[in-house]
Design an enzyme around this catalytic site. Sequence first.
Site, PDB file in Angstrom:
ATOM      1  N   ARG A  36      89.195  93.818 -45.069  1.00  0.00           N
ATOM      2  CA  ARG A  36      90.427  94.119 -44.311  1.00  0.00           C
ATOM      3  C   ARG A  36      91.669  93.991 -45.193  1.00  0.00           C
ATOM      4  O   ARG A  36      92.634  94.718 -44.989  1.00  0.00           O
ATOM      5  CB  ARG A  36      90.535  93.198 -43.098  1.00  0.00           C
ATOM      6  N   GLY A 351      82.668  98.395 -34.963  1.00  0.00           N
ATOM      7  CA  GLY A 351      81.776  97.389 -34.388  1.00  0.00           C
ATOM      8  C   GLY A 351      80.395  97.375 -34.998  1.00  0.00           C
ATOM      9  O   GLY A 351      80.223  97.499 -36.209  1.00  0.00           O
ATOM     10  N   GLY A 374      87.433  97.348 -31.145  1.00  0.00           N
ATOM     11  CA  GLY A 374      88.086  97.463 -29.836  1.00  0.00           C
ATOM     12  C   GLY A 374      89.005  98.663 -29.776  1.00  0.00           C
ATOM     13  O   GLY A 374      89.001  99.422 -28.797  1.00  0.00           O
TER      14      GLY A 374
END
Length: 394
Positions: A36, A351, A374
Amino acid sequence: MAKMTVKDLDVAGKKVLVRCDFNVPRKDGKITDDNRIVMALPTIKYLIENNAKIVLFSHLGKVKTEEDKAKNNLECVAVRLQELLPETKVSFCPVTRGPELEEMVANLNEGEIVLVQNTRYEKGESKNDEELGKYWASLGDVFVEDAFGSVHRAHASTVGIPSNIKENGLGFLVEKEVTMLGKAVDEPAHPFVAIIGGSKVSSKIDVVDNLLKKADKVIIGGGMAYTFSKAMGGKIGSSLVEDDKLELAKEYLEKAGDKLVLPVDTVIADKFAEDANVDVADMDNIPDGWLGLDIGPKSVELFKETLKGAKTVVWNGPMGVFEMPAFAKGTEEVCKAISELEDAITVIGGGDSAAAAKQLGYADKFSHVSTGGGASLEYMEGKVLPGIAIINEK
Ligand code: AMP
């Protein structure tokens, strides 16, 4: 209309506030996967090269108690960021408001970075507290939204800040997500095939519903398939089922007709364990005491046939309990079949399917692997993502 991006903004000499997604996994305080942080670098490097004074915000984990604060201190991210940007001065501000933060921001030189402490140290962050959004916005001149994993949440750092800063735009990471998900879901080349798996009907039915409106075929695999099978009168043994969703499943089976493609057979086990006895059964005839943990070989062939010639494919959710090698084959075969399609836009909606594609070594064969579980799910459900909606149009 397209959204403004960082490239449309005048950032030279300006204090640029950037909402990043640095919510990295850690063990014993050490970052175990810096993906990330790495994904945020293109926007950060662009801002450095264009002489911005850079202020980064992110949340990390859940913060409810003082103990959570100690566990989710964002300083570890500043340390990693400094390693990744050795030529740049990266400072960490241990607080989320007050004179120390204000002075650090005021003293920034062009091309330097301040990373602000975990936004969730502030109770008002998750409530999109008006005063907090205004206060953070007062620290800068320009805002860049680059936290795709958080844009489905209307928080002070994702929505409050841009509500109070006129000069705003998307960072490169969010721009790519919006472009690729948009190409796949909103302007798909046909045939468009969607594959939805995972454990529960309840968590995926909104995606199925939206994609049924747009796709030519919607394939259903994973744990949710057994609820559909039971709704059609099948014997599903001890497989995962949501009995309160049987009526809903029936409704969808009726309205979707042959647009919905369901497994015809399943790999079954006599217990939920790697060392279970394993067999294959027809989807509607699972013996008592056995449970379906993966799609079977005939279903793999059916799904491959359905995928043939597809020009757009969106995939979310594994076909079985892929975490156990004995039940990973269906997910692997589907993943492989999608990755081998020629001239197709292929998108994994974050996910578990992203994790499965990575684990199986196919991730780089897709057009796009979404970084936000999400957020991409909500995008596929056709929902408005507030952190993107608030950004100015070009
Ligand atoms: P989701 O978060 O809804 O995408 O669900 C992913 C989870 O579904 C994974 O952890 C899988 O192990 C699980 N799953 C997939 N197929 C089955 C199945 N047949 N029975 C139980 N769990 C399943």
